[in-house]
Design an enzyme around this catalytic site. Sequence first.
Site, PDB file in Angstrom:
ATOM      1  N   HIS A  57       0.850  -1.202   0.000  1.00 51.86           N
ATOM      2  CA  HIS A  57       0.000   0.000   0.000  1.00 51.86           C
ATOM      3  C   HIS A  57       0.878   1.242   0.000  1.00 51.86           C
ATOM      4  CE1 HIS A  57       0.826  -0.585   4.270  1.00 51.86           C
ATOM      5  NE2 HIS A  57       0.295   0.585   4.575  1.00 51.86           N
ATOM      6  N   ASP A  61       5.755   4.710   5.126  1.00 54.18           N
ATOM      7  CA  ASP A  61       6.620   3.723   5.803  1.00 54.18           C
ATOM      8  C   ASP A  61       6.674   2.385   5.054  1.00 54.18           C
ATOM      9  OD1 ASP A  61       3.873   3.384   6.792  1.00 54.18           O
ATOM     10  OD2 ASP A  61       4.712   1.918   8.189  1.00 54.18           O
ATOM     11  N   HIS A  62       6.038   2.320   3.878  1.00 54.41           N
ATOM     12  CA  HIS A  62       6.110   1.125   3.038  1.00 54.41           C
ATOM     13  C   HIS A  62       6.695   1.422   1.656  1.00 54.41           C
ATOM     14  CE1 HIS A  62       3.714  -1.403   5.838  1.00 54.41           C
ATOM     15  NE2 HIS A  62       3.412  -0.195   6.270  1.00 54.41           N
ATOM     16  N   ASP A 134      -0.210  -4.090   6.119  1.00 57.39           N
ATOM     17  CA  ASP A 134      -0.860  -3.565   7.325  1.00 57.39           C
ATOM     18  C   ASP A 134      -2.326  -3.990   7.414  1.00 57.39           C
ATOM     19  OD1 ASP A 134       1.538  -2.376   7.820  1.00 57.39           O
ATOM     20  OD2 ASP A 134       0.828  -0.305   7.677  1.00 57.39           O
TER      21      ASP A 134
END
Length: 256
Positions: A57, A61-62, A134
């Site tokens: 996604h 932070d990804h 997540d």
Amino acid sequence: MAQLEIHQFPTRSDNYGVLIHDPERGATAAIDAPDAEELLAALHEKGWALTHILTTHHHHDHTAGNTIVKRMTGCTIVGPAREADSIPGIDVEVKEGDSVEIGSTTARVIETPGHTRGHVSYLFPEDGIVCVGDTLFSVGCGKLLEGDAKTMWRSLQKLMALPAETQLYCGHEYTRANTKFALTVEPDNAELQARAVEAEELVKRREPALPTTIARELATNPFLRPASPEIQKRLGMEGRELWEIFGETRRRKDRF
Ligand code: ZN
Ligand code: FE
């Protein structure tokens, strides 16, 4: 088909990086790129050449490492079509049921919206591995930032239907904190009690509680257990729709 090699490493403040390597063809996929430097260091340590980033996604932070890692490795960035506009460097846009070849193995795309509106998970059916970003955590689940409870519940049901022994890799680990909340809604769940004890031990030894499995989550994760009579009773929601009970559990966790 050769056995895949998996390398999991902590990255950023509380993310987990995952590298999936096919030794037969020399292909390597990273699940997300939370941090360029730490991802490149992990690849260097293993001596693996990156061929793909599989983006779950769009959150920073990804994806923060996408641009630099692509420039340094020439890898292909795969990510959800519904979030393509906000995924830096995306090359291949994927939807439900699409396949991505990683060397001699295949990742299948499962759309799991709820945390974000286009979130996807990557299932390696031949290898019994699923990477859920997540969407689902060890004894927890992602916050409903861009989706409602009904949407997230539908996503979780897809993961619940996978073979019980499937190894589950997540974007973060909050197991100890999650077990504390879980015990407030299902205090008499013996397996959950045992997991809470185990989580304390793992923290002391500085070891991750990941990967987990679908079977363990089905037995202990309150977000997968709205059918539990104990949870329904605690929430005063006996006989209500499962997505509503899930939604109330998620709201309580947000306030916990
Ligand atoms: Zn996120
Ligand atoms: Fe995240």
